[in-house]
Design a protein around this motif. Sequence first.
Motif, short mmCIF file in Angstrom:
data_model
loop_
_atom_site.label_atom_id
_atom_site.label_comp_id
_atom_site.label_asym_id
_atom_site.label_seq_id
_atom_site.Cartn_x
_atom_site.Cartn_y
_atom_site.Cartn_z
N THR A 21 0.84 -1.19 0.00
CA THR A 21 0.00 0.00 0.00
C THR A 21 0.88 1.24 0.00
O THR A 21 1.83 1.33 0.78
CB THR A 21 -0.90 0.01 1.25
OG1 THR A 21 -1.70 -1.17 1.24
CG2 THR A 21 -1.80 1.23 1.27
N VAL A 22 0.56 2.18 -0.87
CA VAL A 22 1.31 3.43 -0.96
C VAL A 22 0.36 4.57 -0.61
O VAL A 22 -0.75 4.65 -1.12
CB VAL A 22 1.89 3.63 -2.37
CG1 VAL A 22 2.58 4.99 -2.49
CG2 VAL A 22 2.86 2.50 -2.71
N LYS A 23 0.81 5.46 0.28
CA LYS A 23 0.01 6.61 0.70
C LYS A 23 0.90 7.85 0.69
O LYS A 23 1.94 7.89 1.35
CB LYS A 23 -0.55 6.39 2.11
CG LYS A 23 -1.36 7.56 2.63
CD LYS A 23 -1.82 7.30 4.06
CE LYS A 23 -2.50 8.54 4.63
NZ LYS A 23 -2.72 8.42 6.06
N HIS A 24 0.48 8.86 -0.06
CA HIS A 24 1.23 10.11 -0.16
C HIS A 24 0.71 11.13 0.86
O HIS A 24 -0.49 11.38 0.91
CB HIS A 24 1.12 10.69 -1.57
CG HIS A 24 1.75 9.81 -2.60
ND1 HIS A 24 1.13 8.69 -3.11
CD2 HIS A 24 2.95 9.88 -3.20
CE1 HIS A 24 1.92 8.12 -3.98
NE2 HIS A 24 3.03 8.82 -4.06
N ILE A 25 1.60 11.69 1.66
CA ILE A 25 1.26 12.72 2.64
C ILE A 25 1.54 14.06 1.94
O ILE A 25 2.69 14.43 1.74
CB ILE A 25 2.11 12.59 3.92
CG1 ILE A 25 2.12 11.15 4.45
CG2 ILE A 25 1.64 13.58 4.97
CD1 ILE A 25 0.77 10.55 4.73
N GLN A 26 0.46 14.75 1.57
CA GLN A 26 0.60 15.96 0.75
C GLN A 26 -0.17 17.13 1.34
O GLN A 26 -1.19 17.52 0.81
CB GLN A 26 0.11 15.69 -0.68
CG GLN A 26 0.83 14.56 -1.34
CD GLN A 26 0.35 14.27 -2.74
OE1 GLN A 26 1.18 14.13 -3.61
NE2 GLN A 26 -0.94 14.18 -2.98
N PRO A 27 0.33 17.68 2.44
CA PRO A 27 -0.37 18.83 3.01
C PRO A 27 -0.19 20.07 2.13
O PRO A 27 0.87 20.28 1.56
CB PRO A 27 0.30 19.01 4.37
CG PRO A 27 1.65 18.42 4.20
CD PRO A 27 1.51 17.32 3.19
N GLY A 28 -1.22 20.87 2.01
CA GLY A 28 -1.12 22.11 1.26
C GLY A 28 -0.94 21.92 -0.23
O GLY A 28 -1.25 20.88 -0.79
N GLY A 44 2.04 22.22 -1.91
CA GLY A 44 3.45 22.05 -2.25
C GLY A 44 3.67 21.22 -3.50
O GLY A 44 2.79 20.48 -3.94
N ALA A 45 4.85 21.35 -4.07
CA ALA A 45 5.19 20.66 -5.30
C ALA A 45 5.50 19.18 -5.08
O ALA A 45 5.47 18.39 -6.02
CB ALA A 45 6.39 21.34 -5.96
N ILE A 46 5.82 18.81 -3.84
CA ILE A 46 6.16 17.41 -3.54
C ILE A 46 5.41 16.96 -2.29
O ILE A 46 4.91 17.77 -1.53
CB ILE A 46 7.69 17.23 -3.32
CG1 ILE A 46 8.15 18.05 -2.11
CG2 ILE A 46 8.47 17.59 -4.57
CD1 ILE A 46 9.58 17.79 -1.69
N TYR A 95 8.96 7.32 3.86
CA TYR A 95 10.03 8.07 3.22
C TYR A 95 9.73 9.55 3.41
O TYR A 95 8.73 10.05 2.88
CB TYR A 95 10.11 7.74 1.72
CG TYR A 95 10.42 6.29 1.46
CD1 TYR A 95 11.73 5.87 1.25
CD2 TYR A 95 9.41 5.33 1.42
CE1 TYR A 95 12.02 4.52 1.00
CE2 TYR A 95 9.70 3.99 1.18
CZ TYR A 95 11.00 3.60 0.97
OH TYR A 95 11.28 2.28 0.75
N VAL A 96 10.56 10.24 4.17
CA VAL A 96 10.34 11.66 4.45
C VAL A 96 11.21 12.49 3.51
O VAL A 96 12.44 12.30 3.45
CB VAL A 96 10.67 12.01 5.92
CG1 VAL A 96 10.47 13.49 6.19
CG2 VAL A 96 9.81 11.16 6.87
N SER A 97 10.57 13.39 2.78
CA SER A 97 11.29 14.26 1.85
C SER A 97 12.31 15.11 2.60
O SER A 97 12.17 15.36 3.80
CB SER A 97 10.32 15.18 1.13
OG SER A 97 9.48 14.45 0.27
N GLY A 98 13.31 15.58 1.87
CA GLY A 98 14.34 16.42 2.46
C GLY A 98 13.75 17.63 3.16
O GLY A 98 12.88 18.31 2.62
N GLN A 99 14.22 17.87 4.37
CA GLN A 99 13.75 18.99 5.18
C GLN A 99 14.87 20.01 5.33
O GLN A 99 15.99 19.67 5.72
CB GLN A 99 13.28 18.51 6.55
CG GLN A 99 12.12 17.54 6.50
CD GLN A 99 10.88 18.14 5.86
OE1 GLN A 99 10.43 19.21 6.26
NE2 GLN A 99 10.35 17.47 4.85
N LEU A 100 14.54 21.25 5.01
CA LEU A 100 15.46 22.36 5.19
C LEU A 100 15.18 23.01 6.54
O LEU A 100 14.05 22.93 7.05
CB LEU A 100 15.25 23.40 4.09
CG LEU A 100 15.59 22.95 2.67
CD1 LEU A 100 15.01 23.92 1.65
CD2 LEU A 100 17.10 22.83 2.50
#
Length: 165
Positions: free
Chosen positions: A27-34, A36-38, A49-54
Amino acid sequence: MNWKKLVYAGALSMGFGALAFAQSGVTVKHIQPGQGAIASAVWAGETLYVSGQLPSAVTPADRAKGTPADYGDMKTQALSAFAKIEGILKEQGLTMADVVMMRVYMLGDPKNEGKLDFAGMNAGYSQYFGTKDQPNKPARSAVQVAALALAGPLLEVEVMAVKSK
């Protein structure tokens, strides 16, 4: 093999890999708040998998005065990025102890003759990993890069975390 055949072969093998993953029943679930482009994170089975955080700016830019944002030194920036990651993990029912892999992308500090402050990054890292309260340490890569997507920060951190059973 010429480059066109190489690109075609690579695309074909990636397509077969994606098909195999899709057919695996994960199962794949995308966490996409707002807007954003990613995605901020993506679940694939029990792995997040957590995207790069600045880091966040310590002092925001002042357009009226023409001053850029100030992100602080490497330790301050590392602590900020790790705090963001911790927040994303918490929202997903995980903790820093669930992090199994980390990648850290760093720039040399222009305020320090362009030198990489690896010790500063490790000082922030050691407040989240390998502590008495949280002894787990992830596998980790840390590399110096030429640039990040946003001018100003000195590092970007991405992680993979696995939900324990």
